[in-house]
Design an enzyme around this catalytic site. Structure first.
Site, PDB file in Angstrom:
ATOM      1  N   LYS A 134      29.997  19.914  41.569  1.00  0.00           N
ATOM      2  CA  LYS A 134      31.189  20.168  42.371  1.00  0.00           C
ATOM      3  C   LYS A 134      30.966  19.584  43.759  1.00  0.00           C
ATOM      4  CE  LYS A 134      34.100  23.973  44.059  1.00  0.00           C
ATOM      5  NZ  LYS A 134      34.253  25.460  44.080  1.00  0.00           N
ATOM      6  N   ARG A 188      37.338  35.555  35.568  1.00  0.00           N
ATOM      7  CA  ARG A 188      36.347  35.094  36.551  1.00  0.00           C
ATOM      8  C   ARG A 188      35.894  36.254  37.441  1.00  0.00           C
ATOM      9  NH1 ARG A 188      36.265  32.073  41.636  1.00  0.00           N
ATOM     10  NH2 ARG A 188      34.670  30.446  41.547  1.00  0.00           N
ATOM     11  N   TYR A 247      33.470  42.561  47.346  1.00  0.00           N
ATOM     12  CA  TYR A 247      32.737  43.142  46.232  1.00  0.00           C
ATOM     13  C   TYR A 247      31.440  43.814  46.665  1.00  0.00           C
ATOM     14  CZ  TYR A 247      35.919  40.156  43.572  1.00  0.00           C
ATOM     15  OH  TYR A 247      37.037  39.548  43.067  1.00  0.00           O
TER      16      TYR A 247
END
Length: 238
Positions: A154, A204, A236
């Site tokens: 990426k 995801r 999270y």
């Protein structure tokens, strides 16, 4: 004067562990990029402090502490001509953040015998946290079944993700994966929807939640996902 980039020298002067060094490096590079087009002053540092106010209290404390230690280092080594210190953000200066606690789900139906492209897509997202754009760039040769790892590239950066046997035993016999990877995003979306009512985003998120539960740090998880910042993951870890 502008903020000098002496981050490498500062870190070299400290006896940090590799993990601590990585955390400090990320925090200081973020501060440097925020201030690189500004003159270092009480005002510009106050702007930096204000930018941090949207983060969790623990993240704010860590970043401000990292910044203050770096500013002290610069002053002591005559890289800046004034000693600056950023005050910690008082609780009353920010809104109380609500904990984000989505429920972790298990997907036994994903791990049955392979029946359709949508199931394969669901497993790629759940096992590796990939999005459709990353899936479209995959090649079957990226899967190393002998040593059990997947290589994902990426923005010119490669990351190596472990392949679990639970995944390998269900998909390594696929012979036409490259044909699927070459399809449009709309095609992938449609195939996933045929298999499950869960969206790619929801699946995801489950990858993220399972990694958090497994004890991955926010920096480790950011690296697994190929993210350039931990901002989207901070909810999270609150």
């Amino acid at each position: 004067m502008k903020l000098p980039n002496e981050i490498e020298g500062y870190l070299a002067s400290k006896n940090f562990s590799e993990n601590t060094r990585s955390n400090y490096y990320y925090d200081l590079v973020s501060m440097y990029h925020f201030l690189e087009d500004k003159v270092v002053s009480e005002e510009s540092l106050e702007l930096y402090k204000h930018q941090l106010s949207k983060l969790s209290a623990s993240a704010q404390r860590r970043k401000i502490s990292s910044a203050n230690q770096y500013l002290l280092y610069l002053y002591q080594n005559q890289k800046i001509d004034h000693f600056y210190k950023i005050d910690q953000i008082a609780q009353k200066e920010k809104k109380q953040a609500h904990s984000y606690r989505p429920m972790i789900k298990e997907f036994p139906e994903f791990y049955g015998p392979m029946t359709c492209p949508g199931q394969f897509l669901a497993l790629l997202i759940l096992e590796f946290g990939l999005n459709f754009a990353e899936i479209q760039k995959l090649k079957w040769e990226n899967f190393n079944w002998k040593f059990k790892y997947l290589t994902v590239e990426k923005s010119g950066i490669k990351r190596v993700l472990p392949i679990r046997e639970k995944f390998a035993m269900r998909v390594k016999a696929i012979s036409n994966a490259d044909e699927l990877f070459s399809k449009s995003r709309q095609f992938l979306y449609t195939e996933l929807k045929k298999f499950t009512h869960y969206s790619s985003k929801e699946i995801r998120e489950q990858y993220i939640l399972h990694q958090v539960k497994a004890g991955k740090t926010i920096y480790e998880l950011s690296a697994l996902l190929g993210l350039s910042t931990t901002t989207t993951l901070e909810k999270y870890y609150r």
